[in-house]
Design a protein around this motif. Sequence first.
Motif, PDB file in Angstrom:
ATOM      1  N   GLY A 104       0.809  -1.207   0.000  1.00 42.54           N
ATOM      2  CA  GLY A 104       0.000   0.000   0.000  1.00 42.54           C
ATOM      3  C   GLY A 104       0.847   1.264   0.000  1.00 42.54           C
ATOM      4  N   VAL A 105       1.964   1.257   0.743  1.00 40.46           N
ATOM      5  CA  VAL A 105       2.805   2.451   0.815  1.00 40.46           C
ATOM      6  C   VAL A 105       3.377   2.763  -0.569  1.00 40.46           C
ATOM      7  N   PHE A 106       3.827   1.715  -1.271  1.00 43.16           N
ATOM      8  CA  PHE A 106       4.423   1.948  -2.589  1.00 43.16           C
ATOM      9  C   PHE A 106       3.406   2.324  -3.654  1.00 43.16           C
ATOM     10  N   ARG A 107       2.254   1.659  -3.652  1.00 42.92           N
ATOM     11  CA  ARG A 107       1.257   1.924  -4.699  1.00 42.92           C
ATOM     12  C   ARG A 107      -0.134   2.119  -4.095  1.00 42.92           C
ATOM     13  N   VAL A 150      -5.081  -3.211  -5.323  1.00 45.45           N
ATOM     14  CA  VAL A 150      -5.083  -4.672  -5.518  1.00 45.45           C
ATOM     15  C   VAL A 150      -3.804  -5.304  -4.996  1.00 45.45           C
ATOM     16  N   TRP A 151      -2.705  -4.545  -5.039  1.00 45.35           N
ATOM     17  CA  TRP A 151      -1.438  -5.132  -4.582  1.00 45.35           C
ATOM     18  C   TRP A 151      -1.471  -5.511  -3.119  1.00 45.35           C
ATOM     19  N   THR A 179       5.344 -10.977  -5.638  1.00 49.27           N
ATOM     20  CA  THR A 179       6.388 -10.093  -5.099  1.00 49.27           C
ATOM     21  C   THR A 179       7.432  -9.818  -6.175  1.00 49.27           C
ATOM     22  N   ALA A 180       7.816 -10.867  -6.922  1.00 43.00           N
ATOM     23  CA  ALA A 180       8.814 -10.691  -7.981  1.00 43.00           C
ATOM     24  C   ALA A 180       8.278  -9.741  -9.045  1.00 43.00           C
ATOM     25  N   VAL A 181       7.011  -9.910  -9.428  1.00 44.41           N
ATOM     26  CA  VAL A 181       6.438  -9.050 -10.454  1.00 44.41           C
ATOM     27  C   VAL A 181       6.361  -7.601  -9.945  1.00 44.41           C
ATOM     28  N   PHE A 182       5.956  -7.444  -8.689  1.00 46.28           N
ATOM     29  CA  PHE A 182       5.813  -6.095  -8.132  1.00 46.28           C
ATOM     30  C   PHE A 182       7.160  -5.370  -8.098  1.00 46.28           C
ATOM     31  N   VAL A 183       8.158  -6.037  -7.518  1.00 45.98           N
ATOM     32  CA  VAL A 183       9.453  -5.361  -7.382  1.00 45.98           C
ATOM     33  C   VAL A 183      10.185  -5.309  -8.730  1.00 45.98           C
ATOM     34  N   GLY A 184      10.027  -6.351  -9.545  1.00 46.63           N
ATOM     35  CA  GLY A 184      10.733  -6.397 -10.823  1.00 46.63           C
ATOM     36  C   GLY A 184      10.131  -5.484 -11.877  1.00 46.63           C
TER      37      GLY A 184
END
Length: 464
Positions: free
Chosen positions: A81-84, A89-90, A406-411
Amino acid sequence: MSEIKQSRGHWGSRLGFVLAATGSAIGLGNLWKFPYITYENGGGAFVLIYLFCILLIGIPIMLAELLLGKRTQSNPVGAFGVFRPEQPVWKLVGVLGVFTGFVILSYYSVIAGWTIEYSMKAVMGQFSTVAPEKAGEMFVAFLGNPYKQMLWHFVFMAMTVAIVIGGVSKGIERWSKILMPALIAIILFLTFQALRLDGARQAVVFIFNPDFSQLTSHSVLEALGHAFFTLSLGMGAMLTYGSYMEKKVDIVKAGVIVAVMDTVIAIMACLMMYPIIFTNKVEVKESIGIIFTSIPALLARLPFGNMLAVMFFLLVCFAALTSAISLLEVVVSWGVDELNWRRKPTTLLLASVVFAFGVPSALCNGTLPLFSAKFFPKGGGEWLNYLDAWDYLASNWFLPIGGFMTAVFVGWVLKKEEVIGEFPSKTHKVIYVVWRFLLKFLTPVGVLVVMLYKLGALNFIMAK
Ligand code: PHE
């Protein structure tokens, strides 16, 4: 409960973080599951594949989770939530993580409870009089005893609560500093003893000499699935522990140390158990068998056998405890951060719910027919009981899905500027490029292939 936002806990030192995070990683996965699946998959070749999975998929996701936690100083739900904030949905990835922690802890505590009973049995010298063939019956009798199952499930949860309630530095860190050195000392001692047995040579060859003819596509999938479980990835445990890090801590160094320690201990667990098994030429047929039947009965035959058996079960119990506290901490940190509840009542309340959820797991191994039913279809005509069903769902689905997201979010979703701060030096910049590449491509594709295969979608290519 409290309206005022409480200040977040922090690790007192980098060592404190490393010990707590290795404590989370090293658990039943290393001491029970890894020796068994390696044995089942034929040894060396499986170990090699597993090492690649840790290196190419485990470590990148470990760094991604530590980064998310450290940068946001938040629990798994809050971190996304903090990042997006504009893409809520994240947050669901975090919600799945907290739920997975809840589920895993509910049955982990049951199995960990067995190690307390077995430590007692060893103290009382009960194994010295039991023939290895009879050890299985002893175990089945124990599984069928509802009072003991409930008692140890309760005691283990109570121990976990007692530590987590103390908070990050005064509870988790303080206890990790006691339990982890004890664990390492015991495993070193036991491995050293085992390597003096006649079967040691055969064990070393079995572990380090890869024989690829033993390997199937199933082994590769199993290695990858286990990499998540053993490194505590895909459900926010490392994210949560990362959120208690001070700004100056290097996540790359810390993450790599944790992964290496976890791998070393898993291999040591094999080096400790296989010589005992090979020396006595026993066949291990069931995963549970390896630590609750063959090993205690065989250990007790060695000189000072009772003492060795006591040490062995304390080892497994300590390892499980430091993992369980990280599972509970994920759930508690969510209650404290997101609901703004106070830590103590949150810990007690959520742990009670976990305990209740785990009661059928405690009673499903033949104790009560109602709970023992095998009702969950695993596929291939296999049916699972309550405990096995949750373990199957969590290890094979929830963790990989969490890791994939997590990989998709950070990558893919996060921008370079949002993450590069964790890679300050020149060497870090090189690591950054490799890490980002793995996280974008290899990691998600690898996990996706495993999941599709499990759904049966790839059977036509990998039919073996
Ligand atoms: N890594 C632990 C083990 O190997 C299990 C675990 C999984 C702990 C997920 C925390 C989170 O036993």
